[in-house]
Design a protein around this motif. Structure first.
Motif, PDB file in Angstrom:
ATOM      1  N   LYS A 548       8.044  -4.925   6.665  1.00  0.00           N
ATOM      2  CA  LYS A 548       7.712  -3.832   7.579  1.00  0.00           C
ATOM      3  C   LYS A 548       7.880  -2.473   6.890  1.00  0.00           C
ATOM      4  O   LYS A 548       7.034  -1.576   7.050  1.00  0.00           O
ATOM      5  N   GLN A 551       4.987  -1.994   4.515  1.00  0.00           N
ATOM      6  CA  GLN A 551       3.761  -1.683   5.232  1.00  0.00           C
ATOM      7  C   GLN A 551       3.759  -0.223   5.680  1.00  0.00           C
ATOM      8  O   GLN A 551       2.748   0.485   5.548  1.00  0.00           O
ATOM      9  N   ALA A 552       4.896   0.249   6.237  1.00  0.00           N
ATOM     10  CA  ALA A 552       4.972   1.651   6.662  1.00  0.00           C
ATOM     11  C   ALA A 552       4.826   2.603   5.480  1.00  0.00           C
ATOM     12  O   ALA A 552       4.176   3.644   5.571  1.00  0.00           O
ATOM     13  N   HIS A 553       5.398   2.227   4.329  1.00  0.00           N
ATOM     14  CA  HIS A 553       5.310   3.076   3.132  1.00  0.00           C
ATOM     15  C   HIS A 553       3.864   3.176   2.644  1.00  0.00           C
ATOM     16  O   HIS A 553       3.365   4.267   2.334  1.00  0.00           O
ATOM     17  N   THR A 555       1.184   2.634   4.391  1.00  0.00           N
ATOM     18  CA  THR A 555       0.390   3.355   5.400  1.00  0.00           C
ATOM     19  C   THR A 555       0.513   4.854   5.210  1.00  0.00           C
ATOM     20  O   THR A 555      -0.485   5.591   5.239  1.00  0.00           O
ATOM     21  N   THR A 556       1.742   5.308   4.990  1.00  0.00           N
ATOM     22  CA  THR A 556       1.966   6.748   4.789  1.00  0.00           C
ATOM     23  C   THR A 556       1.266   7.241   3.531  1.00  0.00           C
ATOM     24  O   THR A 556       0.622   8.305   3.524  1.00  0.00           O
ATOM     25  N   GLU A 575      -2.275   4.096  13.633  1.00  0.00           N
ATOM     26  CA  GLU A 575      -1.802   3.340  12.477  1.00  0.00           C
ATOM     27  C   GLU A 575      -3.002   2.863  11.675  1.00  0.00           C
ATOM     28  O   GLU A 575      -4.077   2.611  12.229  1.00  0.00           O
TER      29      GLU A 575
END
Length: 598
Positions: A548, A551-553, A555-556, A575
């Motif tokens: 997770k 994935q967030a990294h 995405t950013t 997102e």
């Protein structure tokens, strides 16, 4: 560190030197001669006196005085010559202790160099003097300086090499004056008698200069004293050092030396030493032929080798010139940059100094303007208030500095204290739960056995209660089913309570672990400052959490790197879908809070 039990005479003399003006110091230092002469020679007391003189920097004062102009010193050359005697006697037999490196590598070579410089000055004054009495005095002072130098070299043989290589000594040796030349030749003879091996350790150019000057004085000086001393010097050097004998025999610089020595007068005081020198320089015929062959062979080998080296250097000359030019330009660029940097720093320093001066001037002007505005009767009160404000400001800064320093010193202990508090809190909670759990089960384990009378009494109470409260009639089957249901619910209750307590303990343990990890992350250094395996302490063992976070990294990053026209229709909360192949990167590199990896 000053030694204990210092001689009171040294103490008083050091204090007098420190308090007296500069022009009186040389005369005060002459008192050291009386102190040294009154102490028994070779005794431990004399060594202690010399150590005290060195520890209180009186030897350094003597060196400083010797480097000054004689016309500015009270007593002139008489005072300087006595100071050279004092300096040489203090340095010989001195044990410097902890400051040995400074004494042997700086003070002693400086003293020997100063003696040679004084000798050159006396030589100049002696040559320029017109009166005979003045020349006699200067010659006497020159002999004192040379004797002091010889005494210093006798105590410290390692200085002989420095003296023989000095340009000042060679200048003294090349004098045309007979009296000065005789004194210098005698000094050289005495030095070589102490240790003639140092003559071979000096550079070849200096050795050739000394030999050339000795031969020049032997062949051209009319003084029999100088010629005798030069003959003895050459004889000692030729007999003790085979290299010098071969040099005098085979070198092209000294070709024809034997014929010139044979032409010297035989009816002289040193004819015996001269004859021995000629015999040493005249080997047997077959030995001379063999030496000539060896010399020619060596010259041929040297010629071939030098030719090879020259051709090799000529081939490398273009690249060497290019490298030299590149190096020179680089060095020049660096020098220019350094000069510009120094100039900028100097300009900045001057600007800061001007700003400080302007600020100080403005502050003073504002204070004067304020004093003009204030009533004369309130000036003292205003000054007192300003002093109190200044004192408060100073105290505030000092206390802040002290508290910050104490906090930095106490920070490790504070961290340990917080960790101990957390551990104690967790342990106390755990013990309280254990005690609570024990209290719940005390009634089940601590029941006493009932007696027959108690059973009868309890049965009677139950029967009375049933009579007063008659219930509905139930069959045996329904009663057994109701009893089984009650037993099952009771069992389910106790089992669920145990599971709930274990879950509660697990939650509290996880909360304590999360608090500890958060505190570690708050105190952890940045990734730039981290060293060793410090980043590995913050890697998560949870694969879903790592996925997770990855994935967030990503995405950013994708949202940041996307062009502006792709971000026009996006909302802040939208997102971006990330392909699964981009998540296949090694998750062990994620910097996520958690426990240490197993």
């Amino acid at each position: 560190m000053k030694p204990a039990g210092t001689d009171p005479r040294i103490l008083s003399l050091a204090a007098e030197v420190a308090k007296s003006p500069e022009q009186n110091v040389p005369v005060i230092l002459l008192k050291l001669k009386e102190i040294i002469n009154n102490t028994p020679l070779g005794s431990s007391e004399l060594k202690k006196v010399k150590q005290d003189i060195y520890c209180y920097d009186l030897i350094q004062y003597c060196l400083l005085v010797l480097s000054q102009d004689s016309s500015r010193i009270q007593g002139g050359w008489s005072t300087i010559s006595q100071l050279t005697q004092i300096l040489s006697h203090c340095c010989v037999g001195l044990e410097p202790g902890e400051d040995g490196e400074e004494f042997y590598k700086e003070l002693l070579p400086s003293a020997a160099e100063n003696f040679l410089i004084l000798g050159r000055r006396l030589q100049t004054c002696f040559i320029n003097a017109t009166k005979g009495e003045e020349q006699d005095k200067l010659l006497h002072f020159f002999q004192i300086v040379t004797d002091s130098l010889f005494w210093l070299l006798g105590g410290h043989i390692q200085l002989i090499q420095n003296v023989l290589q000095s340009d000042h000594f060679l200048h003294l040796l090349q004098t045309d004056n007979i009296q000065i030349g005789a004194t210098v030749m005698t000094l050289l003879q005495n030095i070589l008698q102490i240790n003639s091996g140092n003559l071979l350790k000096i550079e070849g150019k200096a050795l050739h200069s000394i030999l050339d000057e000795i031969l020049f004085k032997l062949l051209s000086t009319p003084s029999p004293v100088i010629r005798s001393t030069a003959t003895k010097l050459l004889l000692v050097l030729a007999e003790s050092h085979q290299e010098i004998l071969i040099l005098l025999r085979l070198s092209a610089c000294y070709k024809g030396l034997r014929s010139l020595l044979n032409k010297q007068e035989t009816l002289t005081e040193f004819s015996r030493e001269l004859r021995q020198l000629v015999d040493l320089l005249t080997p047997k015929i077959h030995q001379e032929v063999e030496e000539q062959k060896l010399h020619k062979a060596a010259c041929l080998i040297q010629a071939y080798w030098k030719g090879f080296q020259t051709r090799k250097r000529l081939k490398k000359l273009p690249s060497a010139v290019i490298a030299l030019q590149r190096s020179f330009r680089s060095k020049r660029t660096k020098m220019l940059l350094e000069l510009n940097r120094q100039k900028e720093e100097e300009d900045l320093r001057l600007r800061l100094q001007l700003q400080r001066q302007r600020a100080m001037r403005f502050s003073r002007e504002s204070r004067l303007n304020m004093l003009e505005i204030i009533h004369p009767g309130q000036v003292e009160k205003y000054n007192r208030e300003m002093e109190e404000k200044s004192a408060l400001t100073i105290q505030k800064h000092w206390r802040g500095y002290r508290e910050r320093k104490n906090f930095r010193q106490q920070r490790p202990s504070l961290t340990e204290y917080k960790a101990a508090v957390i551990l104690q809190r967790a342990v106390l909670k755990f013990l309280a739960k254990r005690r609570k759990k024990k209290k719940l089960f005390v009634s089940w384990h601590g029941l006493q056995e009932l007696t027959d009378a108690r059973r009868v009494e309890l049965k009677q109470q139950v029967d009375d209660y049933i009579k007063r409260h008659p219930g509905s009639q139930m069959s045996d089957v329904a009663s057994r089913e109701l009893h089984a249901q009650a037993q099952e619910r009771l069992q389910h209750y106790f089992m669920g309570r145990a599971i709930e307590e274990r879950a509660q303990q697990h939650r509290e343990a996880l909360m304590a672990q999360i608090s500890t990890n958060i505190e570690q992350l708050m105190k952890a250094p940045s990734l730039k400052e981290a060293e060793g395996k410090e980043p590995e302490q913050f890697l998560s063992r949870s694969r879903p959490v790592a996925a997770k976070a990855k994935q967030a990294h990503l995405t950013t990053l994708k949202h940041i790197q996307a062009p502006w026209w792709k971000q026009l229709g996006e909302e802040p909360g939208d997102e971006i879908d990330v392909p699964k192949d981009e998540l296949s990167i090694d998750l062990g590199t994620l910097f996520i809070g958690g426990t240490k990896p197993p």
